[in-house]
Every structure is written in C-alpha cells, then in structure tokens.
Motif scaffolding. Structure first.
Motif, PDB file in Angstrom:
ATOM      1  N   PHE A  81       0.818  -1.205   0.000  1.00  0.00           N
ATOM      2  CA  PHE A  81       0.000   0.000   0.000  1.00  0.00           C
ATOM      3  C   PHE A  81       0.857   1.262   0.000  1.00  0.00           C
ATOM      4  CE2 PHE A  81      -2.566  -3.278   2.115  1.00  0.00           C
ATOM      5  CZ  PHE A  81      -3.706  -3.266   1.310  1.00  0.00           C
ATOM      6  N   GLN A  82       0.201   2.381  -0.246  1.00  0.00           N
ATOM      7  CA  GLN A  82       0.862   3.692  -0.272  1.00  0.00           C
ATOM      8  C   GLN A  82       1.471   4.046   1.084  1.00  0.00           C
ATOM      9  OE1 GLN A  82      -1.731   6.792  -1.632  1.00  0.00           O
ATOM     10  NE2 GLN A  82      -0.519   8.428  -0.749  1.00  0.00           N
ATOM     11  N   ASN A  83       0.778   3.695   2.160  1.00  0.00           N
ATOM     12  CA  ASN A  83       1.215   4.129   3.495  1.00  0.00           C
ATOM     13  C   ASN A  83       2.012   3.054   4.242  1.00  0.00           C
ATOM     14  OD1 ASN A  83      -0.781   2.313   4.029  1.00  0.00           O
ATOM     15  ND2 ASN A  83      -2.011   3.642   5.332  1.00  0.00           N
ATOM     16  N   TYR A  84       2.488   2.026   3.513  1.00  0.00           N
ATOM     17  CA  TYR A  84       3.325   0.940   4.051  1.00  0.00           C
ATOM     18  C   TYR A  84       2.543   0.002   4.963  1.00  0.00           C
ATOM     19  CZ  TYR A  84       6.595   4.815   3.064  1.00  0.00           C
ATOM     20  OH  TYR A  84       7.234   5.881   2.507  1.00  0.00           O
ATOM     21  N   ALA A  85       1.695   0.541   5.864  1.00  0.00           N
ATOM     22  CA  ALA A  85       0.865  -0.273   6.766  1.00  0.00           C
ATOM     23  C   ALA A  85       1.695  -1.219   7.628  1.00  0.00           C
ATOM     24  CB  ALA A  85      -0.184  -1.049   5.966  1.00  0.00           C
ATOM     25  N   LEU A  86       2.846  -0.741   8.115  1.00  0.00           N
ATOM     26  CA  LEU A  86       3.669  -1.535   9.016  1.00  0.00           C
ATOM     27  C   LEU A  86       3.196  -1.332  10.457  1.00  0.00           C
ATOM     28  CD1 LEU A  86       7.219  -0.773   7.541  1.00  0.00           C
ATOM     29  CD2 LEU A  86       5.745  -2.743   7.050  1.00  0.00           C
ATOM     30  N   PHE A  87       3.344  -2.368  11.278  1.00  0.00           N
ATOM     31  CA  PHE A  87       2.991  -2.254  12.691  1.00  0.00           C
ATOM     32  C   PHE A  87       4.151  -1.564  13.423  1.00  0.00           C
ATOM     33  CE2 PHE A  87       0.840  -6.258  11.364  1.00  0.00           C
ATOM     34  CZ  PHE A  87      -0.471  -5.789  11.473  1.00  0.00           C
ATOM     35  N   PRO A  88       3.939  -0.372  13.969  1.00  0.00           N
ATOM     36  CA  PRO A  88       5.057   0.371  14.573  1.00  0.00           C
ATOM     37  C   PRO A  88       5.629  -0.285  15.820  1.00  0.00           C
ATOM     38  CG  PRO A  88       2.969   1.475  15.005  1.00  0.00           C
ATOM     39  CD  PRO A  88       2.679   0.388  14.032  1.00  0.00           C
ATOM     40  N   HIS A  89       4.811  -1.065  16.534  1.00  0.00           N
ATOM     41  CA  HIS A  89       5.257  -1.676  17.792  1.00  0.00           C
ATOM     42  C   HIS A  89       5.879  -3.055  17.583  1.00  0.00           C
ATOM     43  CE1 HIS A  89       1.226  -3.126  16.947  1.00  0.00           C
ATOM     44  NE2 HIS A  89       1.461  -4.169  17.730  1.00  0.00           N
ATOM     45  N   ARG A  90       5.955  -3.510  16.337  1.00  0.00           N
ATOM     46  CA  ARG A  90       6.571  -4.807  16.039  1.00  0.00           C
ATOM     47  C   ARG A  90       7.899  -4.590  15.323  1.00  0.00           C
ATOM     48  NH1 ARG A  90       2.944  -9.221  16.363  1.00  0.00           N
ATOM     49  NH2 ARG A  90       0.740  -8.599  16.564  1.00  0.00           N
ATOM     50  N   THR A  91       8.824  -5.520  15.527  1.00  0.00           N
ATOM     51  CA  THR A  91      10.108  -5.431  14.830  1.00  0.00           C
ATOM     52  C   THR A  91       9.906  -5.669  13.338  1.00  0.00           C
ATOM     53  OG1 THR A  91      10.615  -7.784  15.035  1.00  0.00           O
ATOM     54  CG2 THR A  91      11.302  -6.331  16.861  1.00  0.00           C
ATOM     55  N   ILE A  92      10.953  -5.366  12.566  1.00  0.00           N
ATOM     56  CA  ILE A  92      10.890  -5.610  11.128  1.00  0.00           C
ATOM     57  C   ILE A  92      10.652  -7.089  10.849  1.00  0.00           C
ATOM     58  CG2 ILE A  92      12.200  -5.530   8.974  1.00  0.00           C
ATOM     59  CD1 ILE A  92      11.231  -2.787  10.107  1.00  0.00           C
ATOM     60  N   GLY A  93      11.354  -7.948  11.584  1.00  0.00           N
ATOM     61  CA  GLY A  93      11.167  -9.386  11.401  1.00  0.00           C
ATOM     62  C   GLY A  93       9.737  -9.813  11.680  1.00  0.00           C
ATOM     63  N   GLU A  94       9.159  -9.269  12.742  1.00  0.00           N
ATOM     64  CA  GLU A  94       7.777  -9.624  13.088  1.00  0.00           C
ATOM     65  C   GLU A  94       6.800  -9.081  12.049  1.00  0.00           C
ATOM     66  OE1 GLU A  94       8.233  -9.721  17.975  1.00  0.00           O
ATOM     67  OE2 GLU A  94       7.721  -7.845  16.938  1.00  0.00           O
ATOM     68  N   PRO A 131      10.134  -0.070  12.579  1.00  0.00           N
ATOM     69  CA  PRO A 131       9.880   0.778  11.407  1.00  0.00           C
ATOM     70  C   PRO A 131      10.365   2.216  11.568  1.00  0.00           C
ATOM     71  CG  PRO A 131       8.009  -0.648  11.779  1.00  0.00           C
ATOM     72  CD  PRO A 131       8.955  -0.872  12.942  1.00  0.00           C
ATOM     73  N   SER A 132      10.225   2.780  12.762  1.00  0.00           N
ATOM     74  CA  SER A 132      10.618   4.178  12.978  1.00  0.00           C
ATOM     75  C   SER A 132      12.120   4.396  12.826  1.00  0.00           C
ATOM     76  CB  SER A 132      10.186   4.639  14.373  1.00  0.00           C
ATOM     77  OG  SER A 132      10.818   3.856  15.373  1.00  0.00           O
ATOM     78  N   GLN A 133      12.882   3.325  12.839  1.00  0.00           N
ATOM     79  CA  GLN A 133      14.332   3.418  12.702  1.00  0.00           C
ATOM     80  C   GLN A 133      14.787   3.341  11.243  1.00  0.00           C
ATOM     81  OE1 GLN A 133      14.957   0.095  15.582  1.00  0.00           O
ATOM     82  NE2 GLN A 133      16.286   1.537  16.678  1.00  0.00           N
ATOM     83  N   LEU A 134      13.847   3.224  10.331  1.00  0.00           N
ATOM     84  CA  LEU A 134      14.161   3.110   8.916  1.00  0.00           C
ATOM     85  C   LEU A 134      13.636   4.320   8.152  1.00  0.00           C
ATOM     86  CD1 LEU A 134      13.281  -0.637   8.219  1.00  0.00           C
ATOM     87  CD2 LEU A 134      15.464   0.336   8.943  1.00  0.00           C
ATOM     88  N   SER A 135      14.261   4.626   7.029  1.00  0.00           N
ATOM     89  CA  SER A 135      13.799   5.716   6.164  1.00  0.00           C
ATOM     90  C   SER A 135      12.529   5.295   5.427  1.00  0.00           C
ATOM     91  CB  SER A 135      14.885   6.064   5.142  1.00  0.00           C
ATOM     92  OG  SER A 135      15.058   4.990   4.221  1.00  0.00           O
ATOM     93  N   GLY A 136      11.916   6.272   4.761  1.00  0.00           N
ATOM     94  CA  GLY A 136      10.701   5.976   4.003  1.00  0.00           C
ATOM     95  C   GLY A 136      10.937   4.935   2.925  1.00  0.00           C
ATOM     96  N   GLY A 137      12.037   5.061   2.204  1.00  0.00           N
ATOM     97  CA  GLY A 137      12.337   4.092   1.158  1.00  0.00           C
ATOM     98  C   GLY A 137      12.595   2.708   1.722  1.00  0.00           C
ATOM     99  N   GLN A 138      13.260   2.647   2.867  1.00  0.00           N
ATOM    100  CA  GLN A 138      13.506   1.353   3.501  1.00  0.00           C
ATOM    101  C   GLN A 138      12.207   0.729   4.005  1.00  0.00           C
ATOM    102  OE1 GLN A 138      16.438   2.791   6.331  1.00  0.00           O
ATOM    103  NE2 GLN A 138      18.103   1.786   5.212  1.00  0.00           N
ATOM    104  N   GLN A 139      11.319   1.559   4.556  1.00  0.00           N
ATOM    105  CA  GLN A 139      10.027   1.042   5.005  1.00  0.00           C
ATOM    106  C   GLN A 139       9.227   0.482   3.840  1.00  0.00           C
ATOM    107  OE1 GLN A 139       7.706   3.334   7.897  1.00  0.00           O
ATOM    108  NE2 GLN A 139       9.497   4.628   8.246  1.00  0.00           N
TER     109      GLN A 139
END
Length: 360
Positions: A81-94, A131-139
C-alpha cells in the motif's frame, strides 16, 4: 505465478458506476500498470482483485479459478500500500513474518523466509529494528518483503511510491521492477503517475471515468494513443483538427493548419479509419525549434515564443502559431529561446499519430 482475468467486471456504488465493464487479462509473470487520474476506477479494480471489494457483476479469475466469492485470506495475494501499513510496535522481522503465522509455517522456517525476503529487497540484517528506525524508502522495501515472503500468486501494488520524495521515488521504481523481475511474480501496479507507468510496465491499461481507454505496451500507448484522452493524459501533446486531403503511397495526406500538406504514414493513422476529418497528435518533444530557416522540404510553420518553462537540460516552450497555442519541449545547449523569439517549428510526420474526430 498466476494469470488474472477480468471478465466484464462492473462495480457500482448506488448510482455511481465506478467500473463500467472491464475485460482485462494480466499475463503470468507480467508487470501491468493500471494508469489514470483519481476516480477513474483503477484502485477499485485492484480492490476487487484482492477481495476487499465485491464486483457488482462479472467474473474475476486467478489461475483459472473464479474467486468472486473467495475471501481475501484464501486468495494468496501480496499487497503493498501507499502508506506501508507496518505495525510500529513490532520489529521488522515480526512485520514481515506476520502473514506466515496463518500458513502453518514453523518458527525456524519463518525466520529463514524472512531472511530470504530481506535479501531480495537488499536490506539484510534489519530484523530486530523497528519501522521508525528506517527511512521511508527502507520502510517501503519492508512492505514489499512482507508481501513477497508468503510467495504470493499475484502481487498487488496500490500507489506504493506516491508518499516518497521525487528522487527516492525514481530510485524505488527501478528497485521495485528489479525485485519483480527476480521473483517473477505476476504484478498489478496502480498509479496516476505516467512516468512510473512508462518506466516500469510490460503493459499499461489506461483508464478514464470507469472505462478502459487503451491497453498496450508503453511504447504503443505513448506513440499511438487510441483516444484524445490517452493523448492528453500521457505526455504533453498538441491536438489539431485536420482534414484528409488524400490517401496515397502508404500515407494519409493531411491538411494541417499552418503546416500545410502533411503525409503521415498509414500505420500511424490506423485509429483514423475511413474518416475524412481527424485530430493530429503532435507530441511536444517531437516539435523541433530553430531560429534559422527550416531544411528544404521540411513540414514547417513559423511561431513566436510566448512563455518558457526552463527545466535544466530542456525547456518547455509555449508557442503561438497563427491563432493556436502549441507546446514544444527541446533539449537546450546554453540558453533557451527568449520570450518573443520568432522560431521555425519543424514537424516530422512519422512522429505523429491521427485520431478520428468523432472519438471521445
């Protein structure tokens, strides 16, 4: 990989007809873009393929199977999606492994699949970050990794680059296409950005007001638009009313205001049919400007520069030719033509295409 087929798909919201009968095939392993302005129906089509919306009528087939009544979690689709829709409280692996939880994948296998997905998107070793530790492109790459880790039959991308800044967006479109090429998954990409569509697609489906206007390879859609809408939406074009003077020697000779008799190759006028009147489509970048005399025998008109949009290596000119305003885009060496300059405007008929006037 799976083939996706839409058979006379329609979607209405009350009296609003969002999609007005789409017959489209997305071939196995292809990267196909649904392109059009806001409200044209492209995202609605993507949502119907995903199962987030139900068609009013028509059939959707994935891998030859009708999926109209199949819930989203049973369609084996990857969604970005446009807004990535990543869970901010979960690690990248999760985040990446989230979709594997419902596919009976062991913890050890899930960890291996996450590692493989991160290698594919070129972000190895970030499993324990947030997620907050990564740039927009990385997310955005993480969102891509989450979509492909489940080994989907089809990858659906809904304007995934629009939230990025211009330079990063250009880098990411190259990266996304590279990832798709490496994994070979059938991909359907939604955008309103013509440059993204032209750069990334095997095939483009241009939409307007719920209808499919044209389907074809990027070069075909750009160089031989099937309608005035496509000609105007893709690139900067000049559309001029013309009369057919003759059809001879494999060409359609047009009477073009200010330019005179112009022989356009017949293969560039297939959309004209047998009509006696039409629209000549002249791409802005195909009009060559000169402050000297035009070459002998050239199709040429005289114009005056009314405005200049300087863009670095090239300039976009607004010209007055007779009583008509034209656009031209030319590479520049040094300084662009100044406002008020008188220029020769040279047209190569082989660079044009022709539409019947009756087309809407």
């Amino acid at each position: 990989m799976a083939r996706v087929e839409l058979k006379n798909i329609k979607k209405s919201y009350g009296l609003v007809k969002a999609v007005k009968g789409a017959d489209v095939t997305f071939e196995e392993g292809s990267f196909t873009t649904l392109l059009g302005p806001s409200g044209c129906g492209k995202t609605t089509i993507l949502r119907m393929i995903s199962g987030l919306e139900t068609p009013t009528s028509g059939d959707i087939l994935i891998g030859g199977n009708r999926v109209n009544d199949t819930p989203i979690h049973k369609r084996n689709l990857g969604l970005v999606f446009q807004n990535y829709a990543l869970f901010p409280h979960r690690t990248i692996g999760e985040n990446i492994a989230f979709g594997l939880k419902y596919r009976n994948v062991s913890k050890a296998d899930a960890a291996q699949k996450v590692k493989q997905a991160l290698d594919i998107v070129r972000l190895p070793g970030v499993e324990d970050r947030y997620p907050s530790q990564l740039s927009g492109g990385q997310q955005q790459r993480i969102a891509m990794a989450r979509a492909i880790v489940i080994e989907p039959d089809v990858l659906l991308l809904d304007e995934p680059l629009s939230a990025l800044d211009a330079n990063l967006r250009e880098d990411m479109r190259v990266e996304l296409k590279s990832i798709q090429h490496r994994i070979g998954v059938t991909s359907i990409f939604v955008t309103h950005d013509q440059s993204e569509a032209l750069a990334m697609s095997d095939k483009i489906i241009v939409m307007s007001a719920g209808r499919v206007e044209q389907i074809g390879a990027p070069e075909e859609v750009y160089n031989n638009p099937a309608s005035e809408f496509v000609a105007n939406f893709l690139g900067a074009s000049n559309l001029v009313d013309v009369d057919v003077a003759a059809r001879e020697n494999g060409a359609v000779v047009l009477d073009v205001p200010h330019f005179g008799k112009t022989p356009v190759p017949a293969e560039r006028a297939t959309n004209l049919g047998d009509a006696r009147h039409g629209k000549l489509v002249m791409r802005a970048e195909k009009l060559h400007l000169s402050d000297g005399p035009a070459p002998e025998g050239a199709v040429c008109a005289q114009g005056v520069v009314e405005a200049v949009d300087y863009q670095g290596q090239l300039a976009r000119y607004f010209l007055r030719i007779g009583d008509t305003q034209f656009q031209a885009m030319n590479m520049i060496d040094g300084h662009p033509f100044a406002v008020g300059a008188e220029v020769s405007v040279v047209l190569n008929p082989a660079d044009c295409s022709v539409l019947a006037s009756e087309q809407k």
